[in-house]
Scaffold this motif. Structure first.
Motif, PDB file in Angstrom:
ATOM      1  N   ALA A 400       0.800  -1.226   0.000  1.00 10.09           N
ATOM      2  CA  ALA A 400       0.000   0.000   0.000  1.00 10.09           C
ATOM      3  C   ALA A 400       0.833   1.276   0.000  1.00 10.09           C
ATOM      4  O   ALA A 400       0.321   2.343  -0.326  1.00 10.09           O
ATOM      5  N   ALA A 401       2.108   1.187   0.358  1.00  5.57           N
ATOM      6  CA  ALA A 401       2.959   2.377   0.363  1.00  5.57           C
ATOM      7  C   ALA A 401       3.558   2.666  -1.002  1.00  5.57           C
ATOM      8  O   ALA A 401       4.126   3.741  -1.212  1.00  5.57           O
ATOM      9  N   GLN A 402       3.428   1.728  -1.947  1.00  2.00           N
ATOM     10  CA  GLN A 402       4.019   1.900  -3.282  1.00  2.00           C
ATOM     11  C   GLN A 402       3.106   1.188  -4.275  1.00  2.00           C
ATOM     12  O   GLN A 402       3.338   0.041  -4.625  1.00  2.00           O
ATOM     13  N   ALA A 403       2.065   1.905  -4.726  1.00  2.99           N
ATOM     14  CA  ALA A 403       0.988   1.251  -5.466  1.00  2.99           C
ATOM     15  C   ALA A 403       0.416   2.150  -6.555  1.00  2.99           C
ATOM     16  O   ALA A 403       0.620   3.364  -6.576  1.00  2.99           O
ATOM     17  N   ASP A 404      -0.323   1.508  -7.459  1.00  4.19           N
ATOM     18  CA  ASP A 404      -1.063   2.178  -8.531  1.00  4.19           C
ATOM     19  C   ASP A 404      -2.495   1.648  -8.459  1.00  4.19           C
ATOM     20  O   ASP A 404      -2.711   0.438  -8.510  1.00  4.19           O
ATOM     21  N   VAL A 405      -3.463   2.542  -8.315  1.00  5.52           N
ATOM     22  CA  VAL A 405      -4.852   2.134  -8.097  1.00  5.52           C
ATOM     23  C   VAL A 405      -5.752   2.813  -9.119  1.00  5.52           C
ATOM     24  O   VAL A 405      -5.720   4.041  -9.264  1.00  5.52           O
ATOM     25  N   GLU A 406      -6.565   2.023  -9.824  1.00  5.08           N
ATOM     26  CA  GLU A 406      -7.576   2.556 -10.727  1.00  5.08           C
ATOM     27  C   GLU A 406      -8.935   2.053 -10.283  1.00  5.08           C
ATOM     28  O   GLU A 406      -9.132   0.845 -10.118  1.00  5.08           O
ATOM     29  N   VAL A 407      -9.887   2.976 -10.086  1.00  9.97           N
ATOM     30  CA  VAL A 407     -11.184   2.585  -9.570  1.00  9.97           C
ATOM     31  C   VAL A 407     -12.281   3.408 -10.256  1.00  9.97           C
ATOM     32  O   VAL A 407     -12.084   4.587 -10.547  1.00  9.97           O
ATOM     33  N   THR A 408     -13.406   2.754 -10.518  1.00 11.40           N
ATOM     34  CA  THR A 408     -14.595   3.431 -11.029  1.00 11.40           C
ATOM     35  C   THR A 408     -15.715   3.277 -10.012  1.00 11.40           C
ATOM     36  O   THR A 408     -16.068   2.158  -9.625  1.00 11.40           O
ATOM     37  N   PHE A 409     -16.234   4.410  -9.550  1.00  7.92           N
ATOM     38  CA  PHE A 409     -17.340   4.431  -8.596  1.00  7.92           C
ATOM     39  C   PHE A 409     -18.647   4.704  -9.342  1.00  7.92           C
ATOM     40  O   PHE A 409     -18.666   5.461 -10.320  1.00  7.92           O
ATOM     41  N   SER A 410     -19.742   4.139  -8.859  1.00  9.99           N
ATOM     42  CA  SER A 410     -21.058   4.438  -9.421  1.00  9.99           C
ATOM     43  C   SER A 410     -22.054   4.634  -8.296  1.00  9.99           C
ATOM     44  O   SER A 410     -21.827   4.219  -7.153  1.00  9.99           O
ATOM     45  N   PHE A 411     -23.158   5.272  -8.613  1.00  8.64           N
ATOM     46  CA  PHE A 411     -24.194   5.558  -7.623  1.00  8.64           C
ATOM     47  C   PHE A 411     -25.521   5.581  -8.379  1.00  8.64           C
ATOM     48  O   PHE A 411     -25.582   5.929  -9.565  1.00  8.64           O
ATOM     49  N   SER A 412     -26.576   5.209  -7.710  1.00  6.19           N
ATOM     50  CA  SER A 412     -27.859   5.060  -8.397  1.00  6.19           C
ATOM     51  C   SER A 412     -28.671   6.336  -8.456  1.00  6.19           C
ATOM     52  O   SER A 412     -29.495   6.520  -9.347  1.00  6.19           O
ATOM     53  N   ARG A 413     -28.445   7.242  -7.513  1.00  4.77           N
ATOM     54  CA  ARG A 413     -29.252   8.462  -7.452  1.00  4.77           C
ATOM     55  C   ARG A 413     -28.387   9.670  -7.094  1.00  4.77           C
ATOM     56  O   ARG A 413     -27.326   9.529  -6.504  1.00  4.77           O
ATOM     57  N   LEU A 414     -28.895  10.834  -7.458  1.00  4.53           N
ATOM     58  CA  LEU A 414     -28.223  12.088  -7.127  1.00  4.53           C
ATOM     59  C   LEU A 414     -29.109  13.021  -6.312  1.00  4.53           C
ATOM     60  O   LEU A 414     -28.711  14.147  -5.999  1.00  4.53           O
ATOM     61  N   ASP A 415     -30.296  12.584  -5.960  1.00  2.00           N
ATOM     62  CA  ASP A 415     -31.230  13.479  -5.272  1.00  2.00           C
ATOM     63  C   ASP A 415     -30.775  13.838  -3.858  1.00  2.00           C
ATOM     64  O   ASP A 415     -31.260  14.818  -3.280  1.00  2.00           O
ATOM     65  N   LYS A 416     -29.842  13.065  -3.294  1.00  2.00           N
ATOM     66  CA  LYS A 416     -29.338  13.376  -1.962  1.00  2.00           C
ATOM     67  C   LYS A 416     -28.130  14.324  -1.982  1.00  2.00           C
ATOM     68  O   LYS A 416     -27.567  14.639  -0.926  1.00  2.00           O
ATOM     69  N   ALA A 417     -27.730  14.741  -3.163  1.00  2.00           N
ATOM     70  CA  ALA A 417     -26.575  15.649  -3.260  1.00  2.00           C
ATOM     71  C   ALA A 417     -26.843  16.936  -2.494  1.00  2.00           C
ATOM     72  O   ALA A 417     -27.956  17.474  -2.504  1.00  2.00           O
ATOM     73  N   GLU A 418     -25.810  17.430  -1.816  1.00  2.00           N
ATOM     74  CA  GLU A 418     -25.930  18.664  -1.043  1.00  2.00           C
ATOM     75  C   GLU A 418     -26.109  19.867  -1.969  1.00  2.00           C
ATOM     76  O   GLU A 418     -25.606  19.888  -3.085  1.00  2.00           O
ATOM     77  N   THR A 419     -26.806  20.877  -1.475  1.00  2.00           N
ATOM     78  CA  THR A 419     -27.024  22.104  -2.241  1.00  2.00           C
ATOM     79  C   THR A 419     -25.712  22.884  -2.361  1.00  2.00           C
ATOM     80  O   THR A 419     -25.001  23.080  -1.372  1.00  2.00           O
TER      81      THR A 419
END
Length: 571
Positions: A400-419
């Motif tokens: 973990a101290a010497q790494a390469d990380v690729e990640v894709t996040f997803s979410f089903s809704r955006l209605d809870k997004a802060e104003t």
């Protein structure tokens, strides 16, 4: 005249000025006379990078492709680990990742550079070979002049020895219209269809930053154009200007002489006052020698940045071997000068990045050069993993101290997004206000890098999504405030906004973790942040990597690939 592809250009060398601290960032060349020649008794390995370029010890703070070899020229203090005693050190590589050092290329030796060989660039002249252009200082009043050097043997592909001809040196001296103490960092030259070479030199008049333009027919006698190629009020001194074409379509890079309707131009300036850079995309009019930014981003301090973190004095170059433009930047220190002396080194280069124009034409995209992938080992992966509010999921099986990380996040809704409050125009301030620990709606979610097992230390890299009047606003943060138990570090909450369409309800992130570096690229390089951090617990095999979500909306790790990284060979 159409120039052949062998007209390669590049060098990244960094300008020097003496300043106080700005925005918490230590000035690039703050002078410590009592420390600049203090030799390292021993060199601390705990925080040294494994695959980012740095010399064996002491302080560093440019590159060129010639006869199949990449050349990296860089500002280096051979006597100590704070700024001073500067020479142009020289290393070579065949792949931009593994490097071998050669003897120093330049050091003060002439009346025109007696008080310093400062930053510059290089141009390869067809049929003649490479020429280094650099700023020399001729006296104790910081009077700056532009000088040149040529290889002793241009047939030597390693360019091991350089000479500074007395004839025509210095080749540019400030006239009465130019402030000679704010006049530095000549760019790579380009050849115009009118038969003239051109270069830019950074400068200022009062608080107006500008790039002076000089022309030459023979590369020896240079004349200043009546007007700067571009200027902007209230920006201060422009250091390390960079000016180059980018293709409107595709990822292929272009050499500096390209003109026409198929290209846009990029002008980048390093801001002496703020210690960060900004760039604009626009149009160059060769017959007027004027550059006009497009009205798609701010031309000033609030403009687009290559990187929103520890990243300064950058320079790009055209790599003809793979038809790409590559960007190098210097990752300045967040540690104190006294700690730099104790650990025996300071400063690194960011990973070289391929640069091209986004299809929308509004900004640049950046991505680590493909050669870096050759250091990947021990791959681990994850798919369709849900992260609920408050979850911390460790990514195991890699270093973990010497790494390469690729990640894709997803979410089903955006209605809870802060104003989103329209007053939140400064991303860094917004990140500091919200942070990774404060619960949100959609986010904060992302990675906890260089984390100790019980999370006494960690550097979070995360997204947070807000709902504005007619769109969603995406914030990327790399927050160093919890990165170390050491109290005397500069630990900022770096951040930038990400211009992305959330119709797919997905966000991607790539993060390079290298002991004291966390270098992140959001949405395939739209927004990038390099942080310098110095954990005391989360070091070497005591470092951990976690996925986290502190938002009420569940987040799904659609895909994750992570690799341990081998160390580069840097001799």
């Amino acid at each position: 005249m159409v120039l052949p592809q062998c007209l390669t250009t590049f060098v990244v060398l960094f300008s020097f000025s003496v300043l106080l601290t700005n925005n918490g960032v230590q000035a690039l060349h703050k002078v410590y006379p009592h420390l600049q020649s203090v030799s390292a008794v021993s060199v601390s390995q705990a925080d040294r990078t494994g695959f980012h370029f740095q010399p064996p010890k002491n302080w560093i703070n440019a590159p060129m492709y010639y006869k199949g070899i990449y050349h990296l020229f860089y500002q280096y203090n051979p006597k100590g680990s704070v700024w001073g005693n500067i020479v142009w050190a020289h290393s070579v590589s065949k792949d931009l990742i593994n490097w071998k050092s050669l003897e120093h290329a330049l050091y003060p030796s002439k009346p025109f550079d007696k008080f310093g060989c400062w930053s510059g660039s290089a141009t390869v002249i067809p049929g003649k070979g490479p020429v280094i252009l650099y700023t020399g200082v001729i006296d104790g009043n910081n009077t700056e002049v532009q000088c040149y050097a040529v290889p002793e043997d241009k047939s030597d592909k390693y360019l091991q020895k350089w000479v500074k001809p007395d004839k025509f040196n210095p080749f540019v001296v400030a006239d009465e219209a130019v402030n000679a103490s704010a006049f530095r960092d000549p760019t790579t030259a380009w050849w115009g269809k009118d038969g003239h070479w051109r270069i830019l030199v950074g400068g200022k008049r009062k608080e107006t930053g500008m790039a002076f333009l000089y022309r030459s027919k023979d590369f020896l006698k240079w004349v200043r154009a009546k007007h700067p190629i571009h200027a902007k009020d209230k920006t201060g001194m422009w250091e390390c200007p960079d000016f180059y074409p980018v293709s409107i379509k595709g990822k292929n890079g272009m050499d500096t002489y390209e003109e026409g309707n198929h290209v846009k131009y990029v002008l980048k300036n390093s801001l002496d006052v703020t210690r960060f850079e900004y760039y604009t995309v626009g149009t160059y009019y060769p017959h007027k020698d004027k550059y006009v930014p497009d009205n798609t981003s701010v031309d000033g301090w609030a403009g687009l940045r290559y990187d929103y973190g520890n990243f300064y004095a950058s320079k790009s170059f055209f790599d003809p071997s793979k038809s790409r433009r590559i960007l190098w930047g210097w990752a300045n220190e967040s540690d104190t000068a006294q700690d730099d002396v104790r650990k025996g080194w300071a400063g690194i280069q960011a990973i070289p990045r391929t640069v091209w124009l986004d299809p929308a034409g509004k900004q640049l995209l950046q991505w680590p050069v493909e050669e870096l992938n050759n250091l990947r080992v021990k791959e681990v992966s994850m798919k369709e993993k849900k992260i609920e509010k408050g979850d911390h999921i460790e990514v195991k099986g890699i270093t973990a101290a010497q790494a390469d990380v690729e990640v894709t996040f997803s979410f089903s809704r955006l209605d809870k997004a802060e104003t989103y409050d329209p007053k939140w125009v400064n991303a860094q301030d917004l990140c500091a206000q919200k942070g990774s620990k404060l619960q949100g709606g959609v986010g904060p979610f992302g990675l906890l890098t260089l984390a100790s097992e019980k999370l006494e230390e960690f550097t979070p890299v995360f997204f947070r999504i807000f709902k504005a009047k007619n769109k969603h606003v995406v914030l990327l943060c790399s927050d160093a405030r919890s990165s170390s138990l050491k109290s005397n570090l500069y630990k900022p909450s770096f951040a930038g906004f990400v211009d992305v369409d959330l119709a797919t309800k997905k966000l991607s992130l790539r993060t390079l973790i290298d002991h004291s570096v966390v270098e992140s690229f959001a949405e395939k390089g739209k927004t990038n942040i390099l942080s310098r951090v110095y954990p005391t617990l989360a070091v070497k095999n005591q470092a951990h990597l976690f996925l986290f979500n502190n938002g009420t909306e569940p987040i799904t790790v659609e895909s994750l690939q992570a690799w341990s990284m081998k160390s580069a060979h840097i001799k």
